[in-house]
Design a protein around this motif. Structure first.
Motif, PDB file in Angstrom:
ATOM      1  N   LYS A   1       3.608   3.491  12.930  1.00 52.40           N
ATOM      2  CA  LYS A   1       2.432   3.585  13.777  1.00 52.40           C
ATOM      3  C   LYS A   1       2.311   4.973  14.399  1.00 52.40           C
TER       4      LYS A   1
ATOM      5  N   TRP B   1      -3.061  -4.980   9.700  1.00 54.88           N
ATOM      6  CA  TRP B   1      -3.495  -5.695   8.491  1.00 54.88           C
ATOM      7  C   TRP B   1      -4.521  -6.764   8.869  1.00 54.88           C
TER       8      TRP B   1
ATOM      9  N   ALA C   1      -2.896   4.016   4.682  1.00 51.31           N
ATOM     10  CA  ALA C   1      -1.856   3.160   5.258  1.00 51.31           C
ATOM     11  C   ALA C   1      -0.672   4.013   5.702  1.00 51.31           C
TER      12      ALA C   1
ATOM     13  N   ALA D   1       2.051  -3.885   3.271  1.00 50.16           N
ATOM     14  CA  ALA D   1       0.739  -3.681   3.895  1.00 50.16           C
ATOM     15  C   ALA D   1       0.562  -4.572   5.118  1.00 50.16           C
TER      16      ALA D   1
ATOM     17  N   ILE E   1       4.663   0.379   0.661  1.00 53.84           N
ATOM     18  CA  ILE E   1       5.137  -0.255   1.881  1.00 53.84           C
ATOM     19  C   ILE E   1       4.463  -1.622   2.032  1.00 53.84           C
TER      20      ILE E   1
ATOM     21  N   ASN F   1       2.357   4.566   1.333  1.00 51.87           N
ATOM     22  CA  ASN F   1       2.511   5.183   2.636  1.00 51.87           C
ATOM     23  C   ASN F   1       1.907   6.589   2.562  1.00 51.87           C
TER      24      ASN F   1
ATOM     25  N   LYS G   1       3.402   3.610   7.271  1.00 52.59           N
ATOM     26  CA  LYS G   1       4.538   2.745   7.574  1.00 52.59           C
ATOM     27  C   LYS G   1       4.815   2.765   9.075  1.00 52.59           C
TER      28      LYS G   1
ATOM     29  N   LYS H   1       2.558  -5.103   7.383  1.00 51.66           N
ATOM     30  CA  LYS H   1       3.243  -4.507   8.536  1.00 51.66           C
ATOM     31  C   LYS H   1       2.787  -3.072   8.790  1.00 51.66           C
ATOM     32  N   ALA H   2       1.889  -2.580   7.982  1.00 55.84           N
ATOM     33  CA  ALA H   2       1.436  -1.187   8.088  1.00 55.84           C
ATOM     34  C   ALA H   2       0.409  -1.026   9.202  1.00 55.84           C
ATOM     35  N   THR H   3       0.223   0.225   9.591  1.00 52.46           N
ATOM     36  CA  THR H   3      -0.885   0.601  10.460  1.00 52.46           C
ATOM     37  C   THR H   3      -1.862   1.364   9.580  1.00 52.46           C
TER      38      THR H   3
ATOM     39  N   SER I   1       0.864  -1.181   0.000  1.00 54.24           N
ATOM     40  CA  SER I   1       0.000   0.000   0.000  1.00 54.24           C
ATOM     41  C   SER I   1       0.902   1.233   0.000  1.00 54.24           C
TER      42      SER I   1
END
Length: 145
Positions: free
Chosen positions: A119, A136, A115, A94, A92, A84, A117, A96-98, A82
């Motif tokens: 948090k 995710w 999304a 996805a 980035i 950033n 990268k 591991k993304a917030t 997704s």
């Protein structure tokens, strides 16, 4: 013998290079969303799936990528990417993304999904714009409800 080894090495190298799953740059204003067919123009919300065989599917929003997954064998997917939100055009991981769903940050398909990268960046935008944060896994669970 040396020649046969040489060809074997080349064959192995070619196979490795052909099977590498890597993202492709999104050409904004030209590439179309694989799910909804809209032209991808938003540089903060685009997304991409790369299969284990290296096939790339591009999306105008993360929500289109998630909807696409309903009709696709996810076991074949190597990368979920997704953009950033704080770095336009930067894809980035996805998984591991917030994610932030905030009605004060529009996204192309109206899910208000962005999304991040980091948090901390997502928390900052949540404090400014309101909304709810997701990982995710929790995002997919919300979508499947």
């Amino acid at each position: 013998m040396k020649t046969l080894k040489h060809y074997s090495s080349i064959t192995v190298l070619l196979l490795l290079f052909n099977c590498n799953a890597k993202p492709e740059p999104i050409i904004y204003g030209s590439d179309g969303c694989h799910f909804c067919s809209m032209t991808i123009v938003d540089k903060t919300h685009a997304a991409e799936i790369v299969t284990k065989k290296g096939k790339v599917y591009k999306f105008d929003a993360t929500e289109c990528m998630i909807n696409f997954m309903n009709d696709f064998d996810t076991a074949d997917i190597e990368l979920y990417l997704s953009n950033n939100y704080t770095e336009p055009e930067t894809l980035i991981d996805a998984t591991k993304a917030t994610f932030l769903i905030s009605e004060n940050i529009p996204s192309p398909m109206g899910a208000f999904l962005s999304a991040f990268k980091d948090k901390a960046d997502a928390e900052k935008f949540k404090a400014e714009k309101g909304g709810d944060l997701y990982t995710w896994e929790t995002l997919l669970a919300k979508h499947n409800d």
